[in-house]
Design a protein around this motif. Structure first.
Motif, PDB file in Angstrom:
ATOM      1  N   ALA A   1       2.269   5.973  -0.137  1.00 41.84           N
ATOM      2  CA  ALA A   1       0.680   5.662  -0.729  1.00 41.84           C
ATOM      3  C   ALA A   1       0.435   6.708  -1.696  1.00 41.84           C
ATOM      4  O   ALA A   1       0.643   8.002  -1.639  1.00 41.84           O
ATOM      5  CB  ALA A   1      -0.198   6.012   0.557  1.00 41.84           C
ATOM      6  N   GLY A   2      -0.194   6.230  -2.946  1.00 42.49           N
ATOM      7  CA  GLY A   2      -0.592   6.930  -3.987  1.00 42.49           C
ATOM      8  C   GLY A   2       0.421   7.425  -4.854  1.00 42.49           C
ATOM      9  O   GLY A   2       0.319   8.081  -5.909  1.00 42.49           O
TER      10      GLY A   2
ATOM     11  N   ARG B   1       0.711  -1.293   0.044  1.00 42.58           N
ATOM     12  CA  ARG B   1      -0.321  -0.071   0.116  1.00 42.58           C
ATOM     13  C   ARG B   1       0.815   1.248  -0.227  1.00 42.58           C
ATOM     14  O   ARG B   1       0.344   2.299  -0.367  1.00 42.58           O
ATOM     15  CB  ARG B   1      -0.771   0.000   1.156  1.00 42.58           C
ATOM     16  CG  ARG B   1      -1.999  -1.151   1.170  1.00 42.58           C
ATOM     17  CD  ARG B   1      -2.858  -0.874   2.364  1.00 42.58           C
ATOM     18  NE  ARG B   1      -3.823  -1.941   2.416  1.00 42.58           N
ATOM     19  CZ  ARG B   1      -4.656  -2.130   3.345  1.00 42.58           C
ATOM     20  NH1 ARG B   1      -4.865  -1.207   4.227  1.00 42.58           N
ATOM     21  NH2 ARG B   1      -5.558  -3.248   3.408  1.00 42.58           N
TER      22      ARG B   1
ATOM     23  N   ARG C   1       1.972   5.908   4.659  1.00 47.07           N
ATOM     24  CA  ARG C   1       1.165   7.361   4.661  1.00 47.07           C
ATOM     25  C   ARG C   1       1.668   8.152   5.532  1.00 47.07           C
ATOM     26  O   ARG C   1       1.902   7.725   6.599  1.00 47.07           O
ATOM     27  CB  ARG C   1      -0.245   6.774   4.878  1.00 47.07           C
ATOM     28  CG  ARG C   1      -1.018   6.059   3.614  1.00 47.07           C
ATOM     29  CD  ARG C   1      -2.221   5.505   4.027  1.00 47.07           C
ATOM     30  NE  ARG C   1      -3.160   6.567   3.796  1.00 47.07           N
ATOM     31  CZ  ARG C   1      -4.423   6.271   4.151  1.00 47.07           C
ATOM     32  NH1 ARG C   1      -4.886   5.072   4.519  1.00 47.07           N
ATOM     33  NH2 ARG C   1      -5.269   7.404   4.258  1.00 47.07           N
TER      34      ARG C   1
ATOM     35  N   ALA D   1      -1.352   9.762  -0.548  1.00 47.79           N
ATOM     36  CA  ALA D   1      -2.683   9.702  -1.160  1.00 47.79           C
ATOM     37  C   ALA D   1      -3.055   8.248  -1.015  1.00 47.79           C
ATOM     38  O   ALA D   1      -3.296   7.585  -1.892  1.00 47.79           O
ATOM     39  CB  ALA D   1      -2.395   9.988  -2.475  1.00 47.79           C
ATOM     40  N   GLY D   2      -3.299   7.940   0.490  1.00 43.63           N
ATOM     41  CA  GLY D   2      -3.830   6.728   0.869  1.00 43.63           C
ATOM     42  C   GLY D   2      -5.398   6.408   0.543  1.00 43.63           C
ATOM     43  O   GLY D   2      -6.143   7.482   0.492  1.00 43.63           O
ATOM     44  N   GLU D   3      -5.726   5.518   0.119  1.00 40.72           N
ATOM     45  CA  GLU D   3      -7.029   5.204  -0.276  1.00 40.72           C
ATOM     46  C   GLU D   3      -7.982   4.460   0.909  1.00 40.72           C
ATOM     47  O   GLU D   3      -9.201   4.572   0.853  1.00 40.72           O
ATOM     48  CB  GLU D   3      -7.187   4.445  -1.509  1.00 40.72           C
ATOM     49  CG  GLU D   3      -6.494   4.873  -2.656  1.00 40.72           C
ATOM     50  CD  GLU D   3      -6.634   4.378  -3.979  1.00 40.72           C
ATOM     51  OE1 GLU D   3      -7.126   3.101  -4.124  1.00 40.72           O
ATOM     52  OE2 GLU D   3      -5.827   4.713  -4.830  1.00 40.72           O
ATOM     53  N   THR D   4      -7.308   3.490   1.974  1.00 41.61           N
ATOM     54  CA  THR D   4      -7.998   2.887   2.693  1.00 41.61           C
ATOM     55  C   THR D   4      -8.130   3.928   4.177  1.00 41.61           C
ATOM     56  O   THR D   4      -7.555   5.000   4.202  1.00 41.61           O
ATOM     57  CB  THR D   4      -7.330   1.618   3.149  1.00 41.61           C
ATOM     58  OG1 THR D   4      -6.076   2.058   3.765  1.00 41.61           O
ATOM     59  CG2 THR D   4      -7.094   0.588   2.124  1.00 41.61           C
ATOM     60  N   THR D   5      -9.209   3.571   4.852  1.00 44.93           N
ATOM     61  CA  THR D   5      -9.461   4.289   6.180  1.00 44.93           C
ATOM     62  C   THR D   5      -8.334   4.263   6.670  1.00 44.93           C
ATOM     63  O   THR D   5      -7.730   3.150   7.155  1.00 44.93           O
ATOM     64  CB  THR D   5     -10.697   3.615   6.619  1.00 44.93           C
ATOM     65  OG1 THR D   5     -11.958   3.816   5.768  1.00 44.93           O
ATOM     66  CG2 THR D   5     -11.061   4.574   8.046  1.00 44.93           C
TER      67      THR D   5
END
Length: 139
Positions: A136-137, A7, A10, A26-30
């Motif tokens: 992340a991202g 991932r 972050r 730019a993390g996508e998970t909570t």
């Protein structure tokens, strides 16, 4: 313990109170923030959280050109969060170690004092961290 390295790390910054935080990656998970006074307690806390969220460890940060100056900027109170006093390079190394050891999927930098510009510190640390591991991202 499952690894979440795919991932990417972050990174968040918070205000001096630690209340308001925003993500620089730019993390996508909570994301779920945890606070622990040391890495062993942080690892135990992570173990109690489900794998479908990103665990973000709070770190109270004092950065200066040398350790002594950074240490002098660190308050003597608050033993609920991990504390870091030192240089940007040392902070980047700590964050990389936290991520690689699966202690957390990311960190939140909380300034040790209102005078500390966490955005500037985080940007400099992020640049150094990105040389060591995926963010992340990041493409």
């Amino acid at each position: 313990m499952p690894t979440q390295h795919h991932r990417g790390l972050r990174l968040f910054v918070a205000d001096a109170a630690g209340d308001h935080w925003n993500e620089l990656t730019a993390g996508e998970t909570t994301a779920v923030r945890i606070a622990a006074p040391d890495l062993q307690q942080a690892r135990r806390a992570r173990g109690r959280i489900t794998d479908d969220v990103a665990v973000i460890l709070d770190i109270t940060v004092a950065v200066a050109a040398d350790f002594r100056s950074a240490r002098n900027a660190m308050p003597r109170i608050d033993c609920t969060t991990l504390h870091y006093a030192g240089t940007i390079d040392g902070l980047a190394g700590l964050v990389a170690d936290i991520f690689m050891a699966d202690v957390a999927d990311g960190v939140t930098f909380i300034p040790a004092s209102p005078e500390q510009d966490m955005q500037k510190v985080a940007d400099a640390a992020l640049d150094r961290i990105a040389r060591r591991l995926p963010l992340a991202g990041a493409a």
